[in-house]
Structures are given as C-alpha cells and as structure tokens.
Design a protein around this motif. Structure first.
Motif, PDB file in Angstrom:
ATOM      1  N   GLU A  11      35.279  40.857  46.528  1.00 61.06           N
ATOM      2  CA  GLU A  11      35.501  42.140  45.862  1.00 61.06           C
ATOM      3  C   GLU A  11      35.338  43.329  46.801  1.00 61.06           C
ATOM      4  O   GLU A  11      36.063  44.314  46.699  1.00 61.06           O
ATOM      5  CB  GLU A  11      34.546  42.290  44.671  1.00 61.06           C
ATOM      6  N   ASN A  12      34.382  43.253  47.718  1.00 61.22           N
ATOM      7  CA  ASN A  12      34.125  44.402  48.603  1.00 61.22           C
ATOM      8  C   ASN A  12      34.782  44.246  49.972  1.00 61.22           C
ATOM      9  O   ASN A  12      34.740  45.164  50.779  1.00 61.22           O
ATOM     10  CB  ASN A  12      32.615  44.606  48.822  1.00 61.22           C
ATOM     11  N   LYS A  38      30.981  37.391  45.870  1.00 65.39           N
ATOM     12  CA  LYS A  38      31.431  38.669  45.304  1.00 65.39           C
ATOM     13  C   LYS A  38      31.559  39.721  46.410  1.00 65.39           C
ATOM     14  O   LYS A  38      32.535  40.480  46.460  1.00 65.39           O
ATOM     15  CB  LYS A  38      30.376  39.110  44.278  1.00 65.39           C
TER      16      LYS A  38
END
Lengths: 367, 311
Positions: free
Chosen positions: B182-183, B178
């Motif tokens: 996502e980041n 993640k």
C-alpha cells in the motif's frame, strides 16, 4: 538532546524510588553520624579495692573528669573487670590512694593516650602534694590554677582575618561528606543509562536517527548532572532552612561548588562506563569502588588523621577531596573565590580528562 | 537500483563474517535475506544501515557510496533490530513519541503519526500501558512501530518474529505486507523462518557462512532442485546404519532424519523405490509410508548448504 533529556526524566518519574532513597539516605546518615560525633569523649570505668574506697573515688573522680576527652564513670570492681573482659570497654582504671593501675584488653593508641593523661594527672598531684607539705593541697591547686590564668607566657591564637579561630565542626564535614557520597551513587547510576541504552539497542537506533552523537551524549550527561546537583542542592537547602544548620554565609558559593563537583563526577562515571562493557558490570564495579573514595579522602575522620602520601595522592585524583576542602573552607572559614579557585580548577581538570578518555573508550569499542 | 552492495566484507578478529557479498534491492521491492543463525545476516544489515563500517567493499544508495556519507541512508531508513530496542519502563505511546522526536518529526504531525502507527500495529487501546507489561509479540509490534514514525522509504527488519505467538506473528507479517503493497515501502526482511520469507518477499538471497549461496525469485530458487526429487519415508524402526545404507544408494544425494520421517533427496527420474525397499529390509526394517514431495525453499537451502535453517 532535549528528547533524550526529557525521556530520562520520564523514566525517573516512573520509578523515582532509588533517587528518593539516596536523597533520604544522605539526610539520615548525616543526622545519625553528625549527632553521634558531637559527643567525642571516651567513657572509662573506674573502681577501687582500697579499704577507704569511697574516699579514694571521691578524690580522683572529679580530678580525672577535668579533661573533656574522657568521661570517667565509677563502677563496682567485678562489673568493671567484666566490661573489659567482654570487650565492651578497651580499658578500666583501678585507683589506689596515691597510685593507679590500667587494666586493658588491647594496646590501641587510645589506651596510650589514656595512660598518658592519667600518668600526667597523678604526677601533677604528687608534685602538688610534695609542694604543699602539711598544708592544704586543694588551696595550693587553686592557687596554681589561678596563677596559670595570668601566666607570664601565654599562647594566643587568632584567625587569618584577625577574628576568633572557629571550632572545627565535624558535623558539618559529615553533612558535606555524606551528601556528596550519596550524590556520587546517584550520578553514577544515571550515567549508567548510557551503558543500558547501548545494551538494549536504543543507542544504535539513536545513532541511525538524525540526532548527532554529541546531542545523545549531552542529553544523557546533562540529565545525570541535573539529578546529581538537584540532590546535593536539596539536601543542603533542607539542612540550612529546615534543620537550621549553619552553612556559613555563602550558600551560593556552596551550591556552585556542588555544581562543579556534580559535573566532575559525571565525567568520572563516564570514565567507568568507558572501561566497563555492560550496565550490570558497571553497577557492581562502581558500587564497589565509590565507597572507598570517601575513606581515602578522610571524609569520615577529623582533618589530619590521614597522612599516608599514597592515599592522599589517590584521594587527589577524585573530585570528592577537592569539593570537601572547598565546602569546609567556605562554610567554616568564610573562604572567598580566590581561596577555592585552585580546588575548582582541579575538579574541572579531572572532569575534562575523565570525560575525554571515557567517551573515547566508548567510541573505540563501538568501532 | 536503490541499494547495492559491492564485494561487501566485514571481518572480526581475522574471520570474514560477511564475505564479499553482492546484492541489490530495487525501489519498492520486498527482498528476503535468508540464513541460519550465525550466517552473517545481522552483520550485513548493520553495515548496510551504516551502523558499522565494512572491512572492504561498498554499499551504494542510488549509485552513491554511503560509507563516507551515512546521513543519506539514515534519512530514508527505518530499522527494526532483532532485540527489543525500547524503553521498557515507558509506555508504548511514550516510546513512539521519543523515537518521533529523535527523528525530528514535526510536533504538529507527530501526535497524528503516533496514533496512525498504533492503529497499524494494533496497540491503540493499550498505548498508555508500560512496555514491560506487554507480551513478547506486543513488544515486537512497538519495536516495528518505532521504526515507522518518520515514514522511511526503506525498512530493514532483522528477524522481527523471533519468539512470539502466532497471532502477533501474523499481525507483523500483515503489517509488513501492507507497508510494501500500500505504501510502496522497500523491505529487506531477514529471517530463518522460510515460510515468512516465502509469504513476504518476491526475491530471496540465501546466506550461509557469510556468503550469498543463491539468489532469485522463489521459482528460480526452486528450479535449482528441478533435477532432484524429495522423498519422505516412514519406517517401523530407524537406526544410523539404515541412514548410512540409504546414503550409499547410487542416485541418493542427501539423507537426513526429520521430525516426521526420513527425508531423501535423489536424482530426478530415477525410481529408487525398489532400491530403498531392498536396503531397508536388508537392515531388518520396513517402510510404512512413502511419499514424493514438491520441493520447498527449505529443501533448496538444505541442498545448497547441507544443513537446515534451524541448525
């Protein structure tokens, strides 16, 4: 620095028992040993096997007990011998009408002191007997004692400030000694948090953060100082205001010396950390070395008992000796800042050297 | 190129633990560093993160050396050490607060950040509990959380799943995925668990004895074995003599005994079945099962180093 300091406090609050135990320990030890020490006389059983046993004992018992260093107690013949045989007493005294016999199970210096005292008493009594001839010995003794009260040559003592020389207070020495001794443990165990952080990886994490190394060390060491000083200060305040011990009129100076001592001990503990690899090793080695320091510093003994120059030199290398001297001078003799300046300087010097070497050793190992 | 090492070397007592390694990580990439225990992965990480200085070579961040100016990498780096580097006598929340404070996260955002991370590692409900009461997996999750408070651009994870339960392991792998997807956080993930690296990383460096022995994407690494077949056989009885005899078959490159049979790596295309049957039967044994496997990164590692990752 504040983050490290605050976290150490949080850790301490989570498990404060070691600190409380050491704080209570210093109070309890002082109360036990200081009170025991107030009764310094040695008990010596006496007995007689003479026919006029009652008469002999009635004559010598009051004469012997004129010296406050010994407490002569009348016992039965067999009971007295059993006491020395079983080692409960080092010596017992058998009395005759004009003579005595010392029965002992060792040749300790205390026995020699007893022998000297009894010998002097019997010699004096023999001289009085000879001088009195057929007259009343008791009357002559009273006359001699009265004469000695106003003897032509007399020793007069006075303190440096012209006042009365205070009696040495062993209880006070033990109060200071035990309190500082326990604080040495507290401070050591707090400084050991540096080793613990290094061992569990938190130290490395801190190094990789924006916090500087100076701030890391300062946070840890300020906390160790704070806890050590808090413990010493609390014990002194409890003794002063709750147990009403006479700590002299300069409590502020006493607390100042406690602060310098705590600072200096933080450095000594840091030096240990520099030499030792793991927190477990630190606990073992520090706990083994620290109890020796009060012994070689003469904390548990009357002043002047220790005269070995090597031991005195080693004692001078630790802050305890200097703190004890300062505290006793302040509390007992009302010493001023000038009088304790040298001892304070010694403690600060020890602090600077130990801190420098300790941190250097730690950093070298890191590299 | 975000991070680059140039002939990076670290010696301890005259022995090169990291030996002239060159590698790079692009921004936003997820890179695996694979190798058995003692391969030099942790030392490499320590040098890259500026915790220890190299004996020779350089580490560059956006083309600038960090050896003399480690502050540059420390600002953007989050490191998850192999050991649980936390205060066990404090709660998860207190630990995160401490690390947030030392990373100088502003007080106004720290609280929000801590809760966000506790959500991410799945420990929000247990944040007030002491770390020492946590399971190994939960401790490792807090350990990761402590590295995320300052929102680092690159995270280095040093074997973060050692000795934990499968549930915590999956949670950690999902968290890392993640963070990367996502980041856009750059990840350097070290492990000796092949399947983790296969799952998380687009590129892999394989390390052994302080050297990088191979690198590339999974496909590129598997191509190393394009000229070889991995064959697994089961026998009714096994002995060292049988293994030696199989090894002597001409096209066989490697033989070893695994938990579920004998693994044979041989030249691709050479049908060695008849030779195998003959060799085994000559030793008085019988083949009970025979299968040709698709090569895995584990096989690549075995091919390159002659030993398995867990050796």
């Amino acid at each position: 620095m504040f983050a490290v300091f605050k976290t150490q406090i949080r850790k301490e609050l989570r498990s404060p028992w070691a600190l409380i135990l050491l704080l209570v320990g210093s109070i309890v030890l002082t109360l036990i040993f200081a009170n025991i020490d107030q009764d310094t006389s040695t008990t010596v059983p006496i007995f007689s096997t003479e026919e006029k046993k009652e008469e002999v004992l009635n004559k010598w018992e009051p004469l012997l007990n004129k010296n406050s260093n010994f407490n002569f107690v009348v016992e039965e013949d067999t009971a007295a011998r059993k006491l020395v045989e079983e080692g409960e007493h080092t010596a017992v005294l058998q009395l005759f009408e004009h003579d005595y016999r010392l029965i002992t199970n060792s040749s300790m210096p205390a026995v020699q002191m007893l022998e000297d005292y009894v010998h002097m008493l019997f010699t004096t009594e023999a001289q009085l007997q000879a001088a009195a001839g057929n007259n009343n010995v008791a009357a002559l003794r009273a006359e001699v004692e009265s004469y000695l009260q106003e003897a032509p040559l007399q020793i007069q003592t006075e303190a440096l400030d012209g006042g009365e020389v205070p009696d040495y207070n062993m209880g006070l020495q033990l109060l200071f000694g035990f309190t500082l001794f326990m604080a040495m443990f507290t401070i050591g165990f707090q400084v050991n948090a540096v080793s613990a952080d290094r061992a569990n990886g938190v130290w490395d994490r801190m190094i990789l953060s924006p916090i500087s190394k100076t701030a890391m060390y300062t946070g840890h060491l300020c906390y160790s100082f704070f806890i050590g000083f808090l413990q010493v200060g609390l014990v002194f305040l409890i003794f002063r205001y709750i147990l009403h011990y006479d700590l002299g009129g300069h409590l502020g100076m006493i607390l100042f010396v406690a602060a310098i001592f705590s600072l200096s001990m933080v450095s000594v503990a840091m030096l240990f950390t520099g030499f030792i690899k793991t927190p477990e090793q630190f606990q073992v080695i520090y706990s083994s070395v620290i109890p020796i320091i009060p012994v070689i510093s003469g904390v548990y003994m009357p002043p002047g008992t220790l005269s070995n120059p090597i031991l005195l030199f080693i004692a001078d290398l630790f802050p305890l000796q200097h703190a004890m001297n300062s505290l006793m001078d302040i509390a007992l003799y009302g010493a001023g800042w000038d009088d304790i300046a040298l001892q304070i300087a010694f403690m600060l010097l020890i602090g600077v050297i130990c801190m420098g070497v300790g941190i250097n050793l730690i950093e070298r190992r890191n590299n | 190129m975000m991070i680059e090492t140039v002939k990076l070397t670290k010696s301890f007592k005259g022995k090169n633990v990291v030996d002239e390694i060159n590698f790079y990580i692009d921004e936003g990439e997820s890179v695996g560093l694979l190798g058995p225990n003692g391969a030099g992965k942790s030392t490499t990480i320590s040098v890259i993160s500026s915790l220890i200085k190299p004996s020779a070579g350089d580490v560059k961040l956006y083309g600038k050396s960090i050896i003399k100016n480690p502050a540059a990498i420390r600002k953007i780096l989050g490191i998850v050490p192999q050991e649980i580097a936390l205060y066990e006598e404090l709660s998860a929340y207190e630990n995160l607060k401490f690390f947030g404070e030392i990373y100088k996260v502003k007080r106004s955002v720290l609280e929000e950040r801590i809760q966000e991370i506790l959500d991410m590692v799945g420990l929000r409900e247990r944040q007030k509990e002491l770390v020492k009461t946590f399971s190994g997996g939960m401790k490792r999750r807090v350990n990761i959380g402590a590295a995320l408070l300052h929102r680092p651009k690159i995270i280095i994870l040093d074997e973060p799943t050692v000795g934990i339960d499968p549930q915590s392991r999956n949670h950690i792998l999902e968290t890392v995925q993640k963070l990367n997807k996502e980041n856009g956080t750059t990840i350097l993930y070290t492990s000796h668990y092949m399947e983790e690296v296969e799952q998380l990383c687009k590129r892999v460096y394989i390390m052994d004895h302080g050297k990088i022995v191979a690198s590339g994407s999974k496909t590129e690494l598997l191509n190393i074995l394009s000229s070889e077949d991995t064959i697994k056989i089961h026998l009714n009885e096994t002995s060292d003599d049988i293994l030696k005899k199989i090894q002597q078959i001409e096209s066989v490159r490697h033989v070893d005994e695994t938990d579920d049979g004998i693994r044979i790596i041989s030249k691709k295309g050479n049908n060695i079945l008849s030779s195998l049957i003959h060799t085994v039967e000559s030793q008085g044994a019988e083949i009970t099962n025979y299968q040709i496997e698709t090569p895995s990164l584990e096989d690549v590692f075995l091919h390159l180093t002659g030993r398995t990752l867990r050796d």
